[in-house]
Design a protein around this motif. Structure first.
Motif, mmCIF file in Angstrom:
data_model
loop_
_atom_site.group_PDB
_atom_site.id
_atom_site.type_symbol
_atom_site.label_atom_id
_atom_site.label_comp_id
_atom_site.label_asym_id
_atom_site.label_seq_id
_atom_site.Cartn_x
_atom_site.Cartn_y
_atom_site.Cartn_z
ATOM 1 N N UNK A 184 4.695 18.444 -18.973
ATOM 2 C CA UNK A 184 4.597 17.536 -17.658
ATOM 3 C C UNK A 184 3.479 16.714 -18.199
ATOM 4 N N UNK A 185 3.300 15.527 -19.145
ATOM 5 C CA UNK A 185 2.283 15.072 -19.030
ATOM 6 C C UNK A 185 3.448 13.679 -19.034
ATOM 7 N N UNK A 186 2.468 12.038 -19.096
ATOM 8 C CA UNK A 186 3.262 11.112 -18.744
ATOM 9 C C UNK A 186 4.243 10.754 -19.156
ATOM 10 N N UNK A 187 4.313 11.567 -20.226
ATOM 11 C CA UNK A 187 6.067 11.117 -21.060
ATOM 12 C C UNK A 187 6.922 11.897 -21.078
ATOM 13 N N UNK A 191 9.184 16.657 -13.154
ATOM 14 C CA UNK A 191 9.746 17.268 -13.511
ATOM 15 C C UNK A 191 9.725 18.559 -14.639
ATOM 16 N N UNK A 192 8.805 18.095 -15.731
ATOM 17 C CA UNK A 192 9.125 19.034 -17.183
ATOM 18 C C UNK A 192 8.677 20.905 -16.677
ATOM 19 N N UNK A 193 9.324 21.728 -17.483
ATOM 20 C CA UNK A 193 9.394 23.180 -16.912
ATOM 21 C C UNK A 193 8.549 23.906 -17.778
ATOM 22 N N UNK A 194 8.197 23.262 -19.423
ATOM 23 C CA UNK A 194 7.637 24.385 -19.917
ATOM 24 C C UNK A 194 6.151 24.307 -19.341
ATOM 25 N N UNK A 195 4.880 24.938 -20.224
ATOM 26 C CA UNK A 195 4.347 25.075 -19.634
ATOM 27 C C UNK A 195 2.671 24.412 -20.676
#
Length: 256
Positions: A184-187, A191-195
């Motif tokens: 979950x960076x700006x890119x 919703x990003x699910x990785x750590x």
């Protein structure tokens, strides 16, 4: 300790890798797209050894970054972290290339060719490389109907193949591609699910690690382990065809 350049290090995984490497005692050179972003980075007190400035979507920007880096002295490692995910439309560079392709593929290729050769090269790819198209026809998206997601997938397949192709061309250099995960960076987006805390670890480990386990080359890694990706990435014929196409587009080849 090592001298390490990280492109795209104003925020996100590039900055996280820089902070980790600085904490380990390395001299880290950051990169910002503009003078204002470089000033913001320096004002934040991140203790960079230096900051190079240039827009990596343009030929002039890439050449400027390479010249600034060379003037600072040979780097021990370069992390090619800068990248673009989606453009709302096909945005062309001054040279007429798709900006995603120019930033994600052409820039790391040109920096590799123009900078003093380091001991270690790390190219940031993605698990979306597995969805990349293995054709090099219209590689810079000047003719095809625009598909931003596919352009990104293609670029991440190509930059991974570039990493492994460089490993073959330059056996004295440790060159690898890294999938940092969907974080979950700006890119990556919320919703990003990785750590997120693991997203920078592999590239920082490859750039600054001292054990025998980092003396690997020609691999595609995720969380410090070799993982499978698109077959073309490891295909020597595809690697060579890609390098030839990039040389044709830029007029610059890799030194022997």
């Amino acid at each position: 300790m090592a001298r390490i350049l990280i492109t795209g290090s104003v925020g996100g995984l590039g900055l996280a890798a820089a902070q980790a490497l600085i904490a380990d005692g390395h001299d880290v050179f950051g990169h910002a797209r503009s003078a204002q972003r470089a000033a913001d980075l320096e004002a934040a007190g991140h203790r960079m050894a230096g900051v190079v400035v240039g827009d990596l979507s343009t030929r002039a920007g890439v050449e400027s970054v390479a010249a600034q880096a060379n003037e600072a002295g040979r780097m021990d490692a370069v992390i090619h972290n800068a990248g673009i995910y989606l453009d709302p439309e096909r945005i062309a560079t001054p040279e007429g290339h798709c900006r995603v392709f120019a930033t994600n593929v052409l820039a790391p290729y040109l920096l590799t060719a123009l900078m003093h050769r380091p001991e270690r090269l790390i190219y940031i790819s993605s698990d979306m490389a597995a969805q990349g198209v293995e054709s090099l026809a219209d590689i810079d998206w000047t003719q095809r109907r625009w598909d931003g997601v596919q352009a990104y997938c293609d670029s991440k397949l190509q930059v991974a193949a570039l990493a492994l192709g460089v490993a073959r061309r330059w056996p004295s250099v440790y060159s690898n591609a890294v999938d940092p995960g969907w974080v979950p960076t700006r890119m990556g987006g919320p919703e990003a699910s990785d750590d997120l805390s693991l997203g920078h670890v592999t590239q920082a480990w490859l750039a600054g690690g001292t054990g025998e386990d980092v003396r690997i080359s020609g691999k595609f890694l995720y969380h410090q382990a070799v993982v499978p990706t698109a077959a073309a990435v490891s295909d020597a014929e595809f690697q060579d065809a890609l390098l030839t196409e990039l040389e044709t587009l830029t007029g610059v080849g890799l030194a022997p």
